[in-house]
Design an enzyme around this catalytic site. Structure first.
Site, short mmCIF file in Angstrom:
data_model
loop_
_atom_site.label_atom_id
_atom_site.label_comp_id
_atom_site.label_asym_id
_atom_site.label_seq_id
_atom_site.Cartn_x
_atom_site.Cartn_y
_atom_site.Cartn_z
N LYS A 195 -12.68 -28.88 2.54
CA LYS A 195 -12.23 -28.51 1.20
C LYS A 195 -11.20 -27.40 1.35
O LYS A 195 -11.50 -26.33 1.89
CB LYS A 195 -13.41 -28.05 0.35
N LYS A 248 -11.01 -32.89 0.40
CA LYS A 248 -10.60 -32.52 -0.95
C LYS A 248 -9.50 -31.48 -0.89
O LYS A 248 -9.66 -30.50 -0.17
CB LYS A 248 -11.82 -31.95 -1.67
N SER A 274 -8.41 -32.69 -9.94
CA SER A 274 -7.86 -32.52 -11.30
C SER A 274 -6.34 -32.42 -11.32
O SER A 274 -5.69 -33.04 -12.17
CB SER A 274 -8.49 -31.27 -11.94
C1 PBG Z 1 -15.88 -25.46 -7.05
C2 PBG Z 1 -15.26 -26.79 -7.31
C3 PBG Z 1 -13.91 -26.96 -7.59
C4 PBG Z 1 -13.71 -28.32 -7.80
C5 PBG Z 1 -14.94 -28.95 -7.64
N1 PBG Z 1 -15.90 -27.98 -7.34
C6 PBG Z 1 -12.81 -26.00 -7.75
C7 PBG Z 1 -12.72 -24.81 -6.90
O1 PBG Z 1 -13.05 -24.83 -5.72
O2 PBG Z 1 -12.31 -23.79 -7.45
C8 PBG Z 1 -12.38 -28.92 -8.12
C9 PBG Z 1 -12.33 -30.30 -8.62
C10 PBG Z 1 -11.03 -30.67 -9.22
O3 PBG Z 1 -10.03 -29.92 -9.18
O4 PBG Z 1 -10.99 -31.77 -9.78
N2 PBG Z 1 -17.14 -25.42 -6.54
#
Ligand code: PBG
Length: 323
Positions: A195, A248, A274
């Site tokens: 991630k 991700k 997103s």
């Molecule tokens: C945080 C989390 C995030 C997303 C899923 N879980 C954002 C972040 O790490 O700040 C992002 C998903 C998306 O952008 O669609 N635990």
């Protein structure tokens, strides 16, 4: 010319015959957002077509989702600021909106696979995925205990898959042991293994009011410049018992998806996040891109790169195409 590659493209029938990558609704996990209250539906501004629902409304929406043939969802909670604290205690409080939503969805839609989110950010007054000390450091091992508590609570509520998205070291093992010790040997772990500290999460943080209150997430999420490091993360999650390894975001990280798929034999998942959704939607709304074709091309690329499972806000729209 003995070799004319165009011969295999000459008709729709032949093109379909030689198609190497096919998408199925079975590949998708549809992310959804739940919030407190009654009879509430609010669109996420930066994500046209994506809504936050109160529990009664998400149950209505689940019928639509299920009728479209979608079989898995990933659920995320939006919490009011006054429910947030430093230790994310709301995350494991019995009866909180998130656990209640999992429980009700599971009861009414038993054949839907529910993936839960394991991270502190939606419940943290600091807006970070882990526990923050007075100096602003995100403490790894202290966070693991909290993550384990929320994981067990989610399993008790009915989650089929837990998705640690926090990027703390050693969490997969701690979650596996916590689940097993409570008898949840069949609850799967989909580890957000690679991630990245990405700008593509912006719209999601708007949706959940979960942006970090200070600093950034670079001491736990990965540097977008690295791919070899993703193999270390994947190796650890694999050896700690993860059932799926996730990359991700997806589209800017197709090489990472491929690298994980080449090196590990468990299913690889990718989160089409997103910001990736928002870009396509914004361009389509301006008439700059054909939204449907762009969506299909993006999802196909993610699968072609090696992702068997795709978390995508497009799941509903894709499923509607074939209806
Ligand atoms: C945080 C989390 C995030 C997303 C899923 N879980 C954002 C972040 O790490 O700040 C992002 C998903 C998306 O952008 O669609 N635990």
């Amino acid at each position: 010319m003995l070799r004319r590659p165009r011969r295999n493209r000459q008709s729709a029938a032949i093109r379909a015959m030689v198609e190497e990558t096919t998408l199925s609704v079975n590949d998708f996990i549809y992310p959804m957002f739940v919030m407190e209250g009654n009879n509430l539906t609010s669109e996420v501004k930066s994500m046209p077509g994506v809504y936050r629902y109160s529990i009664d409304k998400i149950l209505e929406e689940m019928s639509v989702v299920q009728d479209l043939g979608i079989r898995s969802i990933a659920l995320f909670p939006l919490l009011p600021e006054d429910k947030k604290d430093k230790i994310a205690s709301e995350s494991y409080r019995q009866g909180n909106v998130y656990l209640e939503a999992i429980h009700q969805i599971k009861s009414k839609f038993p054949s839907i696979a529910i993936m839960s989110d394991v991270a502190m950010d939606p419940y943290s007054s600091d807006g970070h995925d882990g526990y923050v000390d007075e100096k602003g450091n995100i403490l790894n091992d202290e966070s693991l205990e909290i993550l384990a508590k929320m994981t067990v609570a989610q399993a008790e509520a009915g989650a089929d898959i837990v998705g640690p998205s926090d990027m703390m070291d050693g969490r997969v093992r701690v979650l596996r042991e916590a689940l097993d010790s409570k008898g949840f040997i069949n609850v799967s772990i989909m580890a957000y293994s690679a991630k990245y500290a990405s700008a593509f999460y912006g719209p999601f943080r708007d949706a959940l009011d979960s942006a970090p209150k200070f600093g950034d997430k670079k001491t736990y999420q990965m540097n977008p410049a690295n791919v070899r490091e993703a193999l270390i993360e994947a190796e650890l999650d694999y050896s700690e018992g993860a059932d799926f390894l996730m990359v991700k975001p997806a589209l800017a990280y197709l090489d990472v998806i491929k690298s994980l798929n080449d090196n590990f034999d468990i299913p690889i998942a990718a989160y089409n996040v997103s910001g990736e959704y928002a870009m396509v939607k914004a361009a389509a709304q301006n008439g700059w891109l054909d939204g449907t074709k762009t969506m299909v091309e993006c999802l196909t690329s993610i699968k072609r790169a090696g992702a068997k499972v795709i978390l995508t806000y497009f799941a509903k729209e894709y499923a509607s195409l074939s209806k």
